[in-house]
Write a protein that holds these residues in place. Sequence first.
Motif, mmCIF file in Angstrom:
data_model
loop_
_atom_site.group_PDB
_atom_site.id
_atom_site.type_symbol
_atom_site.label_atom_id
_atom_site.label_comp_id
_atom_site.label_asym_id
_atom_site.label_seq_id
_atom_site.Cartn_x
_atom_site.Cartn_y
_atom_site.Cartn_z
ATOM 1 N N ALA A 223 0.839 -1.207 0.000
ATOM 2 C CA ALA A 223 0.000 0.000 0.000
ATOM 3 C C ALA A 223 0.876 1.260 0.000
ATOM 4 O O ALA A 223 0.616 2.215 -0.748
ATOM 5 N N ALA A 224 1.930 1.228 0.816
ATOM 6 C CA ALA A 224 2.831 2.394 0.882
ATOM 7 C C ALA A 224 3.569 2.577 -0.433
ATOM 8 O O ALA A 224 3.748 3.708 -0.908
ATOM 9 N N ALA A 225 3.994 1.458 -1.024
ATOM 10 C CA ALA A 225 4.699 1.546 -2.313
ATOM 11 C C ALA A 225 3.778 2.149 -3.364
ATOM 12 O O ALA A 225 4.192 3.023 -4.143
ATOM 13 N N ALA A 226 2.532 1.680 -3.378
ATOM 14 C CA ALA A 226 1.571 2.204 -4.360
ATOM 15 C C ALA A 226 1.342 3.699 -4.129
ATOM 16 O O ALA A 226 1.343 4.495 -5.085
ATOM 17 N N ALA A 227 1.183 4.079 -2.865
ATOM 18 C CA ALA A 227 0.921 5.485 -2.554
ATOM 19 C C ALA A 227 2.114 6.363 -2.919
ATOM 20 O O ALA A 227 1.969 7.429 -3.536
ATOM 21 N N LEU A 228 3.321 5.891 -2.568
ATOM 22 C CA LEU A 228 4.509 6.685 -2.894
ATOM 23 C C LEU A 228 4.754 6.740 -4.393
ATOM 24 O O LEU A 228 5.179 7.768 -4.928
ATOM 25 N N GLY A 229 4.471 5.614 -5.046
ATOM 26 C CA GLY A 229 4.593 5.587 -6.507
ATOM 27 C C GLY A 229 3.697 6.650 -7.124
ATOM 28 O O GLY A 229 4.123 7.403 -8.010
ATOM 29 N N ALA A 230 2.467 6.721 -6.637
ATOM 30 C CA ALA A 230 1.516 7.718 -7.159
ATOM 31 C C ALA A 230 1.978 9.136 -6.825
ATOM 32 O O ALA A 230 1.891 10.047 -7.650
ATOM 33 N N VAL B 118 5.024 10.247 -6.324
ATOM 34 C CA VAL B 118 6.162 10.659 -7.162
ATOM 35 C C VAL B 118 5.706 10.846 -8.610
ATOM 36 O O VAL B 118 6.133 11.777 -9.306
ATOM 37 N N ALA B 119 4.819 9.968 -9.036
ATOM 38 C CA ALA B 119 4.385 10.010 -10.444
ATOM 39 C C ALA B 119 3.550 11.243 -10.745
ATOM 40 O O ALA B 119 3.554 11.719 -11.887
ATOM 41 N N ALA B 120 2.841 11.757 -9.745
ATOM 42 C CA ALA B 120 1.937 12.890 -10.012
ATOM 43 C C ALA B 120 2.675 14.097 -10.607
ATOM 44 O O ALA B 120 2.329 14.536 -11.708
ATOM 45 N N PRO B 121 3.700 14.626 -9.957
ATOM 46 C CA PRO B 121 4.408 15.760 -10.577
ATOM 47 C C PRO B 121 5.240 15.371 -11.797
ATOM 48 O O PRO B 121 5.301 16.109 -12.774
ATOM 49 N N VAL B 122 5.889 14.169 -11.715
ATOM 50 C CA VAL B 122 6.716 13.736 -12.844
ATOM 51 C C VAL B 122 5.835 13.563 -14.081
ATOM 52 O O VAL B 122 6.150 14.043 -15.183
ATOM 53 N N GLY B 123 4.688 12.919 -13.871
ATOM 54 C CA GLY B 123 3.766 12.698 -14.978
ATOM 55 C C GLY B 123 3.224 14.007 -15.527
ATOM 56 O O GLY B 123 3.098 14.168 -16.743
ATOM 57 N N ALA B 124 2.930 14.929 -14.614
ATOM 58 C CA ALA B 124 2.383 16.216 -15.053
ATOM 59 C C ALA B 124 3.344 16.925 -16.008
ATOM 60 O O ALA B 124 2.921 17.572 -16.967
ATOM 61 N N LEU B 125 4.629 16.775 -15.746
ATOM 62 C CA LEU B 125 5.616 17.397 -16.636
ATOM 63 C C LEU B 125 5.807 16.586 -17.922
ATOM 64 O O LEU B 125 5.914 17.158 -19.005
ATOM 65 N N ILE C 133 -1.245 5.563 -12.875
ATOM 66 C CA ILE C 133 -1.640 4.153 -12.654
ATOM 67 C C ILE C 133 -0.462 3.227 -12.993
ATOM 68 O O ILE C 133 -0.166 2.279 -12.250
ATOM 69 N N SER C 134 0.215 3.510 -14.094
ATOM 70 C CA SER C 134 1.345 2.637 -14.476
ATOM 71 C C SER C 134 2.460 2.715 -13.430
ATOM 72 O O SER C 134 3.125 1.717 -13.142
ATOM 73 N N ALA C 135 2.640 3.905 -12.848
ATOM 74 C CA ALA C 135 3.661 4.054 -11.804
ATOM 75 C C ALA C 135 3.288 3.249 -10.557
ATOM 76 O O ALA C 135 4.155 2.636 -9.917
ATOM 77 N N VAL C 136 2.010 3.247 -10.227
ATOM 78 C CA VAL C 136 1.553 2.477 -9.065
ATOM 79 C C VAL C 136 1.845 0.989 -9.289
ATOM 80 O O VAL C 136 2.369 0.291 -8.408
ATOM 81 N N TYR C 137 1.556 0.516 -10.481
ATOM 82 C CA TYR C 137 1.834 -0.893 -10.793
ATOM 83 C C TYR C 137 3.335 -1.183 -10.706
ATOM 84 O O TYR C 137 3.753 -2.211 -10.171
ATOM 85 N N ALA C 138 4.131 -0.265 -11.249
ATOM 86 C CA ALA C 138 5.590 -0.485 -11.217
ATOM 87 C C ALA C 138 6.105 -0.486 -9.780
ATOM 88 O O ALA C 138 6.979 -1.291 -9.420
#
Lengths: 422, 318
Positions: B84-91, B93-100, B216-221
């Motif tokens: 759960a923590a990995a998924a949350a942290l993945g999301a 980190v992915a939120a700003p990275v993905g936005a760019l 979503i893909s980051a959460v899976y990774a």
Amino acid sequence: MRTTRRSFLRLAGAGAAAATVRLDAAPAFAQASHAVKLGVLAIRAGIAAPVGAAGLRGTEWWLERVNRAGGILGRPVQLVLEEESSPKDTVERYRKLVLQDKVEAVLGGISTGVTLALGPVAEDLGTPWLSWDGTTQKGVEETMPNPRWAFKSVDNEVEAIVAGMLTPRYFRGIKTVAGIGNDYSYGHDCWQSYQTVLKRYVPDVKFVLELFPRLGVTDFTSHIAAIQQSKADLLMCSFWSGDATIIMKQAAAVGLFKTMKGVFTTAGGVHDSLKKDFTPEGLLLGYNTMYFDDPKGSPLLKQFVREYKAKYAEYPPYECDHAYFCAESYKAAVEKAAAGGTTWPERAAVVRALEGIEVESLSGRRSWRQDHVQMCNFYQGITTHRNSYDFVTIDPVEVVSTKVAMKPAGTKLFDWINSWKI
Amino acid sequence: MSGRFVLALALGATVLAPLVAPTYHVLLMLPFMAYAVALLGLNLLFGYTGLVSFGHALFLGVGAYTGAFLTSVFNVRSMETILAAAAALGALVAAPVGALCVRYVKIYFGMLTLAFGMVFYTFVLKFYRLTGGDEGMPFLRPALVGRSLEDLPKTDYLVGPYYYYSLAVLVLATLVMWRIVRSPFGLCLKTIRDNPTKAETLGIGVARYRWCAFVISAVYAAVGGALLGPPTGNVDPTLAYWTQSGNIVFMTLLGGFASFFGPVLGAFVFIYLQDWVMSVVPFWRLIFGAILAAIVIVAPGGLAGFWVRRPPVEASSP
């Protein structure tokens, strides 16, 4: 000839009888002659590939000698080679060696990043693992103080400690020191250990610059400019691969060592690339645990150097010695555990026999400490051009034992150094 | 052979593997299942949205380091908490990275993701005190469904409870992804992939949808990365290096990004083929690369492309 029913039955009966005899004899025959499989993990790609190759060559030389002499307890030895790469992949290769190839022991492991992961796996799988050059240290402190199956290399920082001890002896009056090492744990740990030791001998020494270029960098122009700018009395460098040769060349181009002393703790790993053209006399140079040109070297070392040179057209570096020692100590432990008998000993008995065992290695007598850490000598000395090679050697040769330069079992490195009576 | 039959056969074989297969091969299934989870996510971005990320090892690393931190620093051993923590942290980190990143497409998107991946790699390599640098961090044995299982030998733990746990996570991740790609959201992603301009005119927020797919893909990774940790027992920066990103893109190509299960098949073939080639030839990278290149040339649609029925050839007009 026509086969009749009677002759067929006679033949079949004889065949069955022969088969029975073979089946009865098979286990004893197998026990006596089937090869002992030893797994070997060697780096085969990237910047450390020459180090892995040297370890493998040392092991293969040992293998030829041992098999010529009848193997271990009469069984020939066979190597099963796998590659050391990333921690994840190497752990998988280790498991393959033990679970799939059914090796009796695993030899090898150089990178501490990898061997930190291998240690617990070796403990879990219950097969002896004798590391060539990798420890289970996190930084400079031990993470597996009481292993059962894992046998580890000398602490990474020993050569920096030896250099720290020898620096005040050869470079009197040093006041300021600059340091350069690779930007990973080995580089940082060596620098920190060297500073701590030197500070004990020269309390007023100042460390004026520290540089940590990435491992694999080949242009040190800016680093050398910064070192010159620092006007330090001495440069300490812990490079161990081709970058030692490169920085030496680039330093020679600007005459760095005309005004500065130099300590290269580990550059002896690439000793025959340190050509006289660009490597000055008067540097302190470390060869780790084996000096190929040791004037007091054993006949074994001389034979090894001669045959290595003939086969590979180069002179052997220290990794050969680590690898030879691991294989030879395993053989000695099996023979000791068998206690004169002919049956192959249990793995647990071999591990017990390894503890404290001492054997002749290429560099001389080496042993395993009771807590499964290698004990040996370190070779360092002052570079000289007075030899028949086109590269530098050392004279005088200083031999420092791990008994004095490596922290004793159960102690913290810096507490131990600070407890020295100087 | 129908797809469902093949799928049932593969699942049955995977369930039975610990009972019948040699231990070593069962252990190799663990990275396969971890990568398979990550690849399901990567293919949402690659196969369904048309964005190729060369930096997804970043999220594998985030997941693996999350597990290492929780187990070795905070002594949190629950695998459910770790995932759960990995998924949350993945999301996170992915939120700003993905936005760019999703503001760009094609090679620019790929290069940006690669750059962020290398930033993370450098971070974990350089911050010794925090991450252990090149020596990495231990990923201590996690408890599964509230059971510590410390008494089991590590290998028994891995080929028993941890194997079935990983399989359960993979099945769950597959079911969720199956729903995602077949939902209106998934259809919008495919529209964006095929014609972003038309999607925009249809009222689909292209950038927003791409961002969602990225997260979503980051959460899976990240979940896949967390699953990779326990078998090795140590997490190190090589897990976040660009070659890892390259490997998972290659697994996707190998299996076939046009098929839902293609990347999963790609992961399986990649891992077992690499294992075999590594043991057979010393210069295995050369041979392995040549074999993979040959497979891609022979089967441009990936290995799963062999199963996909080709459209009938239209009769040429007279």
